[in-house]
Design a protein around this motif. Structure first.
Motif, mmCIF file in Angstrom:
data_model
loop_
_atom_site.group_PDB
_atom_site.id
_atom_site.type_symbol
_atom_site.label_atom_id
_atom_site.label_comp_id
_atom_site.label_asym_id
_atom_site.label_seq_id
_atom_site.Cartn_x
_atom_site.Cartn_y
_atom_site.Cartn_z
ATOM 1 N N LEU A 193 44.333 0.569 21.271
ATOM 2 C CA LEU A 193 43.350 0.524 22.353
ATOM 3 C C LEU A 193 42.964 1.896 22.880
ATOM 4 O O LEU A 193 41.809 2.150 23.195
ATOM 5 N N CYS A 194 43.956 2.778 23.001
ATOM 6 C CA CYS A 194 43.663 4.073 23.622
ATOM 7 C C CYS A 194 43.733 5.241 22.654
ATOM 8 O O CYS A 194 43.302 6.342 22.990
ATOM 9 N N GLY A 195 44.291 5.029 21.472
ATOM 10 C CA GLY A 195 44.383 6.098 20.488
ATOM 11 C C GLY A 195 45.571 7.019 20.667
ATOM 12 O O GLY A 195 45.725 7.985 19.925
ATOM 13 N N SER A 196 46.436 6.741 21.633
ATOM 14 C CA SER A 196 47.648 7.551 21.810
ATOM 15 C C SER A 196 48.494 7.491 20.549
ATOM 16 O O SER A 196 48.563 6.448 19.882
ATOM 17 N N THR A 197 49.147 8.602 20.228
ATOM 18 C CA THR A 197 50.060 8.634 19.085
ATOM 19 C C THR A 197 51.361 9.323 19.474
ATOM 20 O O THR A 197 51.379 10.224 20.313
ATOM 21 N N VAL A 198 52.428 8.870 18.843
ATOM 22 C CA VAL A 198 53.730 9.524 18.944
ATOM 23 C C VAL A 198 54.307 9.566 17.537
ATOM 24 O O VAL A 198 54.351 8.552 16.842
#
Length: 150
Positions: A41-46
């Motif tokens: 949904l937000c494109g955050s990555t870890v």
């Protein structure tokens, strides 16, 4: 919770402080496993790198490209992950999901610092970002164990 004021309250000083102090941000040179997870949904990555020995995490590195909530979660995870077993990571992950989705209990120590993210339960679109660090750590742990058994 709704409205701009509620969203501002969500990003408390404690969350912003955690987001600014993420530990173990150097990637490992030769990890036993490396996993990148993305919140759709937000494109955050870890991305998590780790080494294990005797069923415990001995080295940990992470690259966090996430919102302040995801960064705060990665900060708490990074500060407490060394020395943990796969079962402890899984228990923290399950408890965090329950806390966010069902207002369940705080994750067990040493991951009880994730309690600061409880106000995000009202923002379902933020849950995936908050879970990234533990999801990636758990998957990397599984891969590392498989590599050690091969």
């Amino acid at each position: 919770m709704s409205g701009e004021n509620d969203l501002i309250k969500l990003y408390s000083g404690q969350i912003l402080q955690l987001a600014a102090m993420i530990p173990h941000t150097d990637r490992l040179v030769e990890p036993d496993a490396s996993v990148k997870k993305r919140a759709p949904l937000c494109g955050s990555t870890v991305t998590v790198d780790l080494k294990i020995q005797d069923g415990r995490i001995t080295e940990f590195g992470q690259d966090v490209k996430a919102c302040a909530l995801g960064q705060a979660s990665a900060s708490v995870v990074g500060a407490n992950v060394i020395g943990r077993s796969r079962a402890e990571i899984d228990a923290a992950r399950a408890a965090l999901k329950t806390m966010l989705k069902e207002d369940g209990p705080t994750p067990p120590a040493p991951f009880d610092g994730l309690e600061v993210l409880r106000p995000a339960r009202e923002y379902k679109n933020r849950h995936a970002s908050i879970l990234l660090a533990l999801d990636a750590t758990f998957e990397a742990f599984e891969q590392a164990e498989q590599a050690h058994c091969a």
